[in-house]
Design a protein around this motif. Structure first.
Motif, PDB file in Angstrom:
ATOM      1  N   PHE B  71       0.835  -1.218   0.000  1.00 48.32           N
ATOM      2  CA  PHE B  71       0.000   0.000   0.000  1.00 48.32           C
ATOM      3  C   PHE B  71       0.866   1.263   0.000  1.00 48.32           C
ATOM      4  CE2 PHE B  71      -3.238  -2.784   2.319  1.00 48.32           C
ATOM      5  CZ  PHE B  71      -4.009  -2.969   1.191  1.00 48.32           C
ATOM      6  N   SER B  72       2.017   1.189   0.677  1.00 51.23           N
ATOM      7  CA  SER B  72       2.806   2.410   0.826  1.00 51.23           C
ATOM      8  C   SER B  72       3.374   2.908  -0.514  1.00 51.23           C
ATOM      9  CB  SER B  72       3.919   2.201   1.861  1.00 51.23           C
ATOM     10  OG  SER B  72       4.817   1.241   1.386  1.00 51.23           O
ATOM     11  N   HIS B  73       3.433   2.063  -1.522  1.00 45.73           N
ATOM     12  CA  HIS B  73       3.872   2.585  -2.835  1.00 45.73           C
ATOM     13  C   HIS B  73       2.923   2.178  -3.959  1.00 45.73           C
ATOM     14  CE1 HIS B  73       5.364  -1.448  -3.641  1.00 45.73           C
ATOM     15  NE2 HIS B  73       5.941  -1.411  -2.460  1.00 45.73           N
ATOM     16  N   ALA B  74       1.664   1.875  -3.591  1.00 41.07           N
ATOM     17  CA  ALA B  74       0.702   1.368  -4.591  1.00 41.07           C
ATOM     18  C   ALA B  74       0.424   2.382  -5.703  1.00 41.07           C
ATOM     19  CB  ALA B  74      -0.607   0.969  -3.902  1.00 41.07           C
ATOM     20  N   ASN B  75       0.328   3.669  -5.358  1.00 42.13           N
ATOM     21  CA  ASN B  75       0.029   4.672  -6.404  1.00 42.13           C
ATOM     22  C   ASN B  75       1.061   4.613  -7.527  1.00 42.13           C
ATOM     23  OD1 ASN B  75      -2.302   5.899  -5.330  1.00 42.13           O
ATOM     24  ND2 ASN B  75      -1.055   7.115  -3.918  1.00 42.13           N
ATOM     25  N   GLU B  76       2.353   4.522  -7.138  1.00 44.74           N
ATOM     26  CA  GLU B  76       3.419   4.510  -8.148  1.00 44.74           C
ATOM     27  C   GLU B  76       3.461   3.151  -8.857  1.00 44.74           C
ATOM     28  OE1 GLU B  76       4.518   5.220  -4.606  1.00 44.74           O
ATOM     29  OE2 GLU B  76       3.478   7.072  -5.121  1.00 44.74           O
ATOM     30  N   THR B  77       3.381   2.062  -8.073  1.00 47.60           N
ATOM     31  CA  THR B  77       3.470   0.735  -8.672  1.00 47.60           C
ATOM     32  C   THR B  77       2.377   0.533  -9.724  1.00 47.60           C
ATOM     33  OG1 THR B  77       4.284  -0.090  -6.575  1.00 47.60           O
ATOM     34  CG2 THR B  77       3.531  -1.744  -8.148  1.00 47.60           C
ATOM     35  N   PRO B 152     -11.194   1.977  -0.120  1.00 51.05           N
ATOM     36  CA  PRO B 152     -11.436   0.691  -0.798  1.00 51.05           C
ATOM     37  C   PRO B 152     -11.861   0.837  -2.250  1.00 51.05           C
ATOM     38  CG  PRO B 152     -13.252   1.192   0.692  1.00 51.05           C
ATOM     39  CD  PRO B 152     -12.202   2.245   0.926  1.00 51.05           C
ATOM     40  N   PHE B 153     -12.586   1.921  -2.550  1.00 51.79           N
ATOM     41  CA  PHE B 153     -13.051   2.119  -3.935  1.00 51.79           C
ATOM     42  C   PHE B 153     -11.858   2.448  -4.827  1.00 51.79           C
ATOM     43  CE2 PHE B 153     -16.159   4.009  -0.946  1.00 51.79           C
ATOM     44  CZ  PHE B 153     -17.118   3.016  -1.028  1.00 51.79           C
ATOM     45  N   LEU B 154     -11.016   3.351  -4.328  1.00 52.22           N
ATOM     46  CA  LEU B 154      -9.923   3.827  -5.171  1.00 52.22           C
ATOM     47  C   LEU B 154      -8.804   2.783  -5.264  1.00 52.22           C
ATOM     48  CD1 LEU B 154      -9.963   7.603  -4.195  1.00 52.22           C
ATOM     49  CD2 LEU B 154     -11.228   6.412  -5.986  1.00 52.22           C
ATOM     50  N   MET B 155      -8.561   2.049  -4.172  1.00 57.19           N
ATOM     51  CA  MET B 155      -7.578   0.960  -4.254  1.00 57.19           C
ATOM     52  C   MET B 155      -8.029  -0.046  -5.313  1.00 57.19           C
ATOM     53  SD  MET B 155      -4.728  -0.171  -3.044  1.00 57.19           S
ATOM     54  CE  MET B 155      -4.275  -0.910  -4.586  1.00 57.19           C
ATOM     55  N   SER B 156      -9.311  -0.365  -5.304  1.00 49.97           N
ATOM     56  CA  SER B 156      -9.845  -1.323  -6.286  1.00 49.97           C
ATOM     57  C   SER B 156      -9.720  -0.764  -7.696  1.00 49.97           C
ATOM     58  CB  SER B 156     -11.313  -1.627  -5.991  1.00 49.97           C
ATOM     59  OG  SER B 156     -11.453  -2.152  -4.696  1.00 49.97           O
ATOM     60  N   GLU B 157     -10.062   0.523  -7.832  1.00 50.26           N
ATOM     61  CA  GLU B 157      -9.978   1.116  -9.172  1.00 50.26           C
ATOM     62  C   GLU B 157      -8.528   1.092  -9.681  1.00 50.26           C
ATOM     63  OE1 GLU B 157     -10.274   5.385  -9.959  1.00 50.26           O
ATOM     64  OE2 GLU B 157     -11.554   4.926 -11.688  1.00 50.26           O
ATOM     65  N   ALA B 158      -7.589   1.327  -8.762  1.00 51.03           N
ATOM     66  CA  ALA B 158      -6.178   1.334  -9.177  1.00 51.03           C
ATOM     67  C   ALA B 158      -5.788  -0.029  -9.757  1.00 51.03           C
ATOM     68  CB  ALA B 158      -5.291   1.698  -7.987  1.00 51.03           C
ATOM     69  N   TYR B 159      -6.194  -1.099  -9.078  1.00 48.63           N
ATOM     70  CA  TYR B 159      -5.928  -2.451  -9.605  1.00 48.63           C
ATOM     71  C   TYR B 159      -6.666  -2.684 -10.927  1.00 48.63           C
ATOM     72  CZ  TYR B 159      -3.587  -4.797  -5.623  1.00 48.63           C
ATOM     73  OH  TYR B 159      -2.702  -5.218  -4.673  1.00 48.63           O
ATOM     74  N   TYR B 160      -7.921  -2.252 -10.948  1.00 49.50           N
ATOM     75  CA  TYR B 160      -8.783  -2.486 -12.117  1.00 49.50           C
ATOM     76  C   TYR B 160      -8.190  -1.836 -13.367  1.00 49.50           C
ATOM     77  CZ  TYR B 160     -13.082  -1.680 -14.922  1.00 49.50           C
ATOM     78  OH  TYR B 160     -14.015  -1.604 -15.915  1.00 49.50           O
ATOM     79  N   LEU B 161      -7.814  -0.568 -13.243  1.00 51.40           N
ATOM     80  CA  LEU B 161      -7.266   0.130 -14.417  1.00 51.40           C
ATOM     81  C   LEU B 161      -5.908  -0.448 -14.820  1.00 51.40           C
ATOM     82  CD1 LEU B 161      -8.239   3.833 -13.552  1.00 51.40           C
ATOM     83  CD2 LEU B 161      -9.448   2.231 -15.053  1.00 51.40           C
ATOM     84  N   ALA B 162      -5.088  -0.810 -13.813  1.00 52.07           N
ATOM     85  CA  ALA B 162      -3.766  -1.383 -14.132  1.00 52.07           C
ATOM     86  C   ALA B 162      -3.941  -2.731 -14.834  1.00 52.07           C
ATOM     87  CB  ALA B 162      -2.940  -1.533 -12.861  1.00 52.07           C
ATOM     88  N   ALA B 163      -4.892  -3.531 -14.356  1.00 50.02           N
ATOM     89  CA  ALA B 163      -5.132  -4.840 -14.977  1.00 50.02           C
ATOM     90  C   ALA B 163      -5.644  -4.661 -16.410  1.00 50.02           C
ATOM     91  CB  ALA B 163      -6.135  -5.641 -14.149  1.00 50.02           C
ATOM     92  N   GLN B 164      -6.563  -3.702 -16.588  1.00 50.38           N
ATOM     93  CA  GLN B 164      -7.087  -3.438 -17.941  1.00 50.38           C
ATOM     94  C   GLN B 164      -5.958  -3.045 -18.893  1.00 50.38           C
ATOM     95  OE1 GLN B 164     -10.226  -0.508 -17.551  1.00 50.38           O
ATOM     96  NE2 GLN B 164     -11.711  -1.978 -18.299  1.00 50.38           N
ATOM     97  N   LYS B 165      -5.067  -2.184 -18.411  1.00 51.72           N
ATOM     98  CA  LYS B 165      -3.947  -1.744 -19.256  1.00 51.72           C
ATOM     99  C   LYS B 165      -3.068  -2.913 -19.670  1.00 51.72           C
ATOM    100  CE  LYS B 165      -3.248   2.986 -17.868  1.00 51.72           C
ATOM    101  NZ  LYS B 165      -2.970   3.382 -16.488  1.00 51.72           N
ATOM    102  N   LEU B 166      -2.987  -3.932 -18.790  1.00 53.07           N
ATOM    103  CA  LEU B 166      -2.172  -5.113 -19.110  1.00 53.07           C
ATOM    104  C   LEU B 166      -2.966  -6.134 -19.934  1.00 53.07           C
ATOM    105  CD1 LEU B 166      -0.443  -5.510 -15.616  1.00 53.07           C
ATOM    106  CD2 LEU B 166       0.708  -4.932 -17.761  1.00 53.07           C
ATOM    107  N   GLY B 167      -4.176  -5.757 -20.336  1.00 53.17           N
ATOM    108  CA  GLY B 167      -4.933  -6.603 -21.264  1.00 53.17           C
ATOM    109  C   GLY B 167      -5.993  -7.497 -20.653  1.00 53.17           C
ATOM    110  N   VAL B 168      -6.236  -7.369 -19.355  1.00 51.06           N
ATOM    111  CA  VAL B 168      -7.269  -8.208 -18.725  1.00 51.06           C
ATOM    112  C   VAL B 168      -8.649  -7.750 -19.197  1.00 51.06           C
ATOM    113  CG1 VAL B 168      -8.306  -8.894 -16.520  1.00 51.06           C
ATOM    114  CG2 VAL B 168      -5.815  -8.583 -16.688  1.00 51.06           C
TER     115      VAL B 168
END
Ligand SMILES: Cc1cc2nc3c(=O)[nH]c(=O)nc-3n(C[C@H](O)[C@H](O)[C@H](O)COP(=O)(O)OP(=O)(O)OC[C@H]3O[C@@H](n4cnc5c(N)ncnc54)[C@H](O)[C@@H]3O)c2cc1C
Lengths: 92, 382
Positions: B71-77, B152-168
């Protein structure tokens, strides 16, 4: 007037621009928009914004506004069945 | 409609999102995530989203510590354009009896041995951290300053958008109805809208993971239970840490948005999919917070709701392959699956790809329940 200056949700300070950006990102229903933008989560629980948002969703999805579902209003704003109060029972 | 996937993940809650992201990051292609409803319909959008490392079992401590590092570097990761709002205000856990204090002494020792900086505090020290605590409502406390909260909404969105960008690919409003096996091997996932040809399935269906297990003949020893929660209107900064008491049955935290979340468990809750709101909860919650945090009790409640805890026999998650070939599970989070999501995704992706697991991760296997006498049960739960 710029879309940024048109406030749709006064409780959580959400503009028309924010709504359109989120629709563009792929959130196309009220419950999804609520999670990202907090519309409907403030003290009034969407009493003012829900119909405006509904129309924006309908326009974007090219459907009739009547077919767009809005969010679930929750206690304490939703109406309460008197019998539930009298019998101290759960809402259903 | 017919389609094909290398792997189908059932459930787009925080667990499914993290699993999808971790697999895609490792180069897996043709991942489809299916969810029966809209974005975040399950427990993830209903949770308190507290993240803490103060646990009583070694396993939960390790999972939480690793996730907090993420979590401490999730925005950048995740290259996120918004902010996941990671707030490290600490968790202040109150004790109200000698027995509880003795258990806390053990917990602190365990946590410190794992590198978690928890301190055992006297009443006076706790009051320095939250001066408006009712001094008569507790006897001592523990505090870990690196615990906190994530949106929780924004953490989820961060994963969601990153996964979409990787083709999920994400299929929302697709309810899985059936999983077809032939000679014990997965062939298809059938939803109410599509048929997906696939040989691998992840069950990340949260409160419905038992039912998804049944679809392949697997009896996962978990059940679902309603947990209610409320939120106040936004108010001035008044609560740095999450305040929690197991014996008084409360957790209460102010989030960066300014509102205050609080919840408690209902010992009489039935094992089912109920997520309604009750008057009893509001009544008991109000009394408990008024006793422990009278200043917080002066705030106005604006909403209450409920969500499912998916509970395992030892209150620790199941992150595992199973006796059904290529059927993987991530469930039974017992009320703390949000904070574990980063490690859930990392571990399950390792399991799916057949990578070597660290020793501790083997204890997350479903087979630990084959002999219920040996399980190490987590007691620090609300
Ligand atoms: C009141 C409350 C407070 C909590 N507080 C905390 C906390 O402070 N900290 C913390 O870490 N955790 C907390 N939790 C627990 C946390 O919310 C969960 O452990 C976590 O969100 C689980 O995520 P998940 O992705 O596994 O499940 P979910 O978020 O429930 O996602 C499962 C998804 O599967 C989908 N699904 C189900 N069946 C099907 C089907 N047949 N076909 C397709 N899709 C399906 C659902 O629609 C859902 O979107 C809390 C929970 C509650 C209810």
């Amino acid at each position: 007037m710029s879309k940024k200056d048109i406030i749709i949700c006064r409780c959580e300070d959400v503009s028309l621009q924010d709504i359109h950006d989120a629709l563009e990102l792929g959130y196309r229903d009220f419950e999804s928009l609520k999670r990202i933008l907090r519309i409907g989560m403030g003290p009034c629980q969407g009493q003012t914004c829900s119909h405006l948002v509904k129309n924006e969703i309908a326009k974007y999805n090219k459907v009739h506004p009547e077919t767009v579902k809005i969010h679930k209003t929750r206690p304490l704003v939703s109406g309460v069945v008197l019998k539930d109060i009298a019998e101290n029972q759960d809402e259903d | 409609m017919k389609t094909k996937a290398y792997i189908v993940i059932i459930g787009a809650g925080i667990s499914g999102l993290s699993i999808a992201y971790n697999l895609a990051k490792k180069g897996v292609k043709d991942i489809i995530v299916v969810d029966k409803s809209h974005f975040l319909a399950g427990a993830t959008a209903r949770c308190g989203a507290g993240v803490r490392q103060q646990w009583a079992t070694e396993l939960n401590c390790i999972l939480a510590k690793k996730s907090i590092e993420f979590f401490s570097h999730a925005n950048e990761t995740l290259n996120y354009h918004r902010d996941i709002e990671f707030k490290q205000g600490g968790y202040l856990i109150l004790s109200s009896s000698i027995a509880e204090d003795e258990q806390f002494a053990k917990n602190v020792k365990l946590q410190n041995s794992l590198g978690i900086p928890t301190r055992h505090l006297s009443k006076e020290e706790a009051l320095e951290i939250v001066p408006h605590l009712n001094p008569n409502s507790f006897t001592s406390a523990t505090f870990c300053h690196t615990d906190g909260h994530v949106n929780p909404f924004l953490m989820s969105e961060a994963y969601y958008l990153a996964a979409q960008k990787l083709g999920v690919d994400f299929f929302f409003f697709n309810e899985v109805k059936e999983i077809i096996l032939e000679e014990g091997l997965i062939q298809k996932v059938i939803t109410d809208k599509v048929e997906i040809d696939t040989h691998k399935v992840v069950n990340a269906a949260g409160g419905y993971s038992q039912e998804i297990g049944q679809m392949v003949g697997l009896d996962i020893p978990v059940y679902s239970e309603n947990h209610e929660i409320l939120v106040t209107e936004r108010t001035k900064d008044m609560l740095g840490p999450m305040v929690m008491s197991f014996s008084k049955n409360i957790y209460c935290q102010q989030v960066p948005h300014g509102s205050i979340l609080m919840g408690r468990n209902n010992p009489k809750a039935l094992h089912n999919h109920d997520i309604s709101s009750s008057w009893r909860f509001l009544d008991e919650m109000a009394k408990t917070v008024n006793h422990i945090l009278p200043e917080v009790a002066k705030q106005r409640v604006i909403r209450t709701w409920g969500g499912s805890y998916n509970i395992s026999p030892d209150f620790q998650p199941i992150i595992s392959d199973t006796q059904v070939s290529n059927f993987f599970i991530a469930c039974g989070f017992s009320g703390h699956g949000f904070m574990f999501a980063p490690i859930t995704g990392e571990l399950l992706s390792q399991i799916i790809l057949g990578e070597e697991l660290e020793a501790y991760a083997k204890d997350l296997h479903i087979s630990r329940f084959d002999n219920m006498e040996n399980i190490d049960r987590e007691h620090s739960v609300v």
